[in-house]
Structures are given as structure tokens and as C-alpha cells.
Design an enzyme around this catalytic site. Sequence first.
Site, PDB file in Angstrom:
ATOM      1  N   SER A 176       0.834  -1.197   0.000  1.00  0.00           N
ATOM      2  CA  SER A 176       0.000   0.000   0.000  1.00  0.00           C
ATOM      3  C   SER A 176       0.879   1.261   0.000  1.00  0.00           C
ATOM      4  O   SER A 176       1.628   1.476  -0.953  1.00  0.00           O
ATOM      5  CB  SER A 176      -0.959  -0.048   1.190  1.00  0.00           C
ATOM      6  OG  SER A 176      -1.980   0.912   1.063  1.00  0.00           O
ATOM      7  N   ASP A 219     -10.098  -5.697  -3.396  1.00  0.00           N
ATOM      8  CA  ASP A 219      -9.539  -4.648  -2.533  1.00  0.00           C
ATOM      9  C   ASP A 219     -10.474  -3.436  -2.554  1.00  0.00           C
ATOM     10  O   ASP A 219     -10.766  -2.881  -3.616  1.00  0.00           O
ATOM     11  CB  ASP A 219      -8.154  -4.270  -3.075  1.00  0.00           C
ATOM     12  CG  ASP A 219      -7.358  -3.380  -2.149  1.00  0.00           C
ATOM     13  OD1 ASP A 219      -7.949  -2.462  -1.546  1.00  0.00           O
ATOM     14  OD2 ASP A 219      -6.141  -3.581  -2.053  1.00  0.00           O
ATOM     15  N   HIS A 278      -7.235  -6.100   0.847  1.00  0.00           N
ATOM     16  CA  HIS A 278      -6.084  -5.251   1.149  1.00  0.00           C
ATOM     17  C   HIS A 278      -5.341  -5.687   2.413  1.00  0.00           C
ATOM     18  O   HIS A 278      -4.414  -5.017   2.843  1.00  0.00           O
ATOM     19  CB  HIS A 278      -6.574  -3.805   1.313  1.00  0.00           C
ATOM     20  CG  HIS A 278      -5.517  -2.756   1.133  1.00  0.00           C
ATOM     21  ND1 HIS A 278      -4.935  -2.474  -0.092  1.00  0.00           N
ATOM     22  CD2 HIS A 278      -4.927  -1.891   2.018  1.00  0.00           C
ATOM     23  CE1 HIS A 278      -4.054  -1.500   0.049  1.00  0.00           C
ATOM     24  NE2 HIS A 278      -4.028  -1.130   1.310  1.00  0.00           N
TER      25      HIS A 278
END
Length: 279
Positions: free
Chosen positions: A148, A224, A257
Site C-alpha cells: 500500500s 480490494d 487489502h
Amino acid sequence: MSALTLVQEQKCFGGRQVRFKHASAVLSCDMQFSVFLPPQAAEGKVPALYWLSGLTCSDENFATKAGAQRVAAELGIALIIPDTSPRGEAVADDAAYDLGQGAGFYVNATQVPWATHYRMYDYILTELPTLLEAQLPLSDKRAISGHSMGGHGALVLALRNPARFTSVSAFAPIANPVNCPWGQKAFTAYLGEDRTRWEEFDASLLLARRGSPLPLLVDQGDADNFLAEQLKPQTLYTAGMQASANLLLRMQPGYDHSYYFIASFIEEHLRFHAGYLQD
């Protein structure tokens, strides 16, 4: 050069999972980070994978959730896991999760009040490797990866400094931060209103303009929640095609995620990097 202070240590897969503290000259505060030293480090220097974590994380998330140590021990690769920002009472912060402590975005801030401490780019690129390679059994062969916000950081550091790394990978990276809310908020605060400064910390723009001699592996879950608004992997893919880069982008069906996603594919990433670290 600051000395390392041992905070804690556990034996793990025949190696050592350790946490250190040191005084950072670059960040002007004390920093903690985690290291996994594989069993091979008892006999000599080993290469290292630097892992950069995402928003709200510290050095502990990857160390405790990813399950990377077993394969790192087999491959003889050290894992270097920095914190995600400067920390401390004197360090500027914000009430939001996506700015301030825990959200350093791996840039060198130029704006008040952030510029005093928020220089994570220089910390990861120069200060931390110099410190560790002088005081731990590490070679100068380095790969880099992250998740991320940390995937953004890993890609930017590698694209801007290809001679420093053998390879780069990322999980669900913020691939085009100049065009997403997370990046726009952080870059405005840390770098100011001049968007040309932002572009030096955008992996998609860097890849399109500079290309890369490094092999790049990116995994992205198609379930995600942040995929469309914040992450924009297709922009990175298009940039890689434009630059004829050695980029493999894999869309993983059903993955989100979380660290369950990272744990599912971290072995493949470690083996990917091992092929270049051990050449």
C-alpha cells in the site's frame, strides 16, 4: 553513526527476530525497527529485503502477520522492517490516520511543520542501510518491497535509485498518488502545492518517464476496497508498457487489502527476490 540498542529478541526458524532502537540523525528522533536475521547470518554476511509497511502500521505488523521468516530462513535473506514514520512527542502529527505519525509516505517533506522530521525517503535510502551494514552481518545486496503506502515507497525508491537494489516488488501499492485522495492529501501537506514536486514520488510517472532496469513484481487483489479510488494499478501497468519495463502485474481474484493477502503471496515474492539477490 548511532549505536543500535537491542529492544527485544526471539529465536525464529533457526535465526533471530530482533527489534532495535537508535537515534536517527536524518529524522531527528529515536526510531525503532525490526530485523530477521536468518541462520546463515551466523556464518557470514547475507543479502537483505527491505519491507515498507502501509498506513497506520509500524515495524511490528509485517514481522508478526506476514509469515515471511520461514522462507527467508531457507533462502538466507535478512528482512529489514522499518517503521512507517518518525515518532515521538516532538514529532508533528495529525488526528487523521492518513497524515502524520504512521503515515510518512516515504518522502522528504519540505513544508512546515513536517520538514523537521519527515524525511523517510533519505532514512530508508541511506541512513538505515549504512547503519545496518556497518553493525550487522549484512552484505550490500538489497531488494525492496512493501504494501500500500509502503508499496508506493518501495517502487519510488527503486525507480529513482536502481543501482541500490537488485529487484522491487509490491502488494497493492498506491501506484499513482498524484491522482488519488491519499496521495494528494499527503503530498500537499508534506511537499506543498507545487505538483511538479509530487511527480518525483509517483511510481507511475517515474516508470513512464525513466523506465527501469530492475525486475518489478506487483500483486493486487481484485476485491480490494481501495482498488479503484486509491491504488490505480492499471496506471502503473500502462506506464510499464510504455517504458518496455520488466513489470509483472498480477491481479489476484478474491483477495482484499489485508495481511491475509500478503501472507498468501509473500513466499512467491521472497523467491522472486532471491533469484536476483543471490546472482
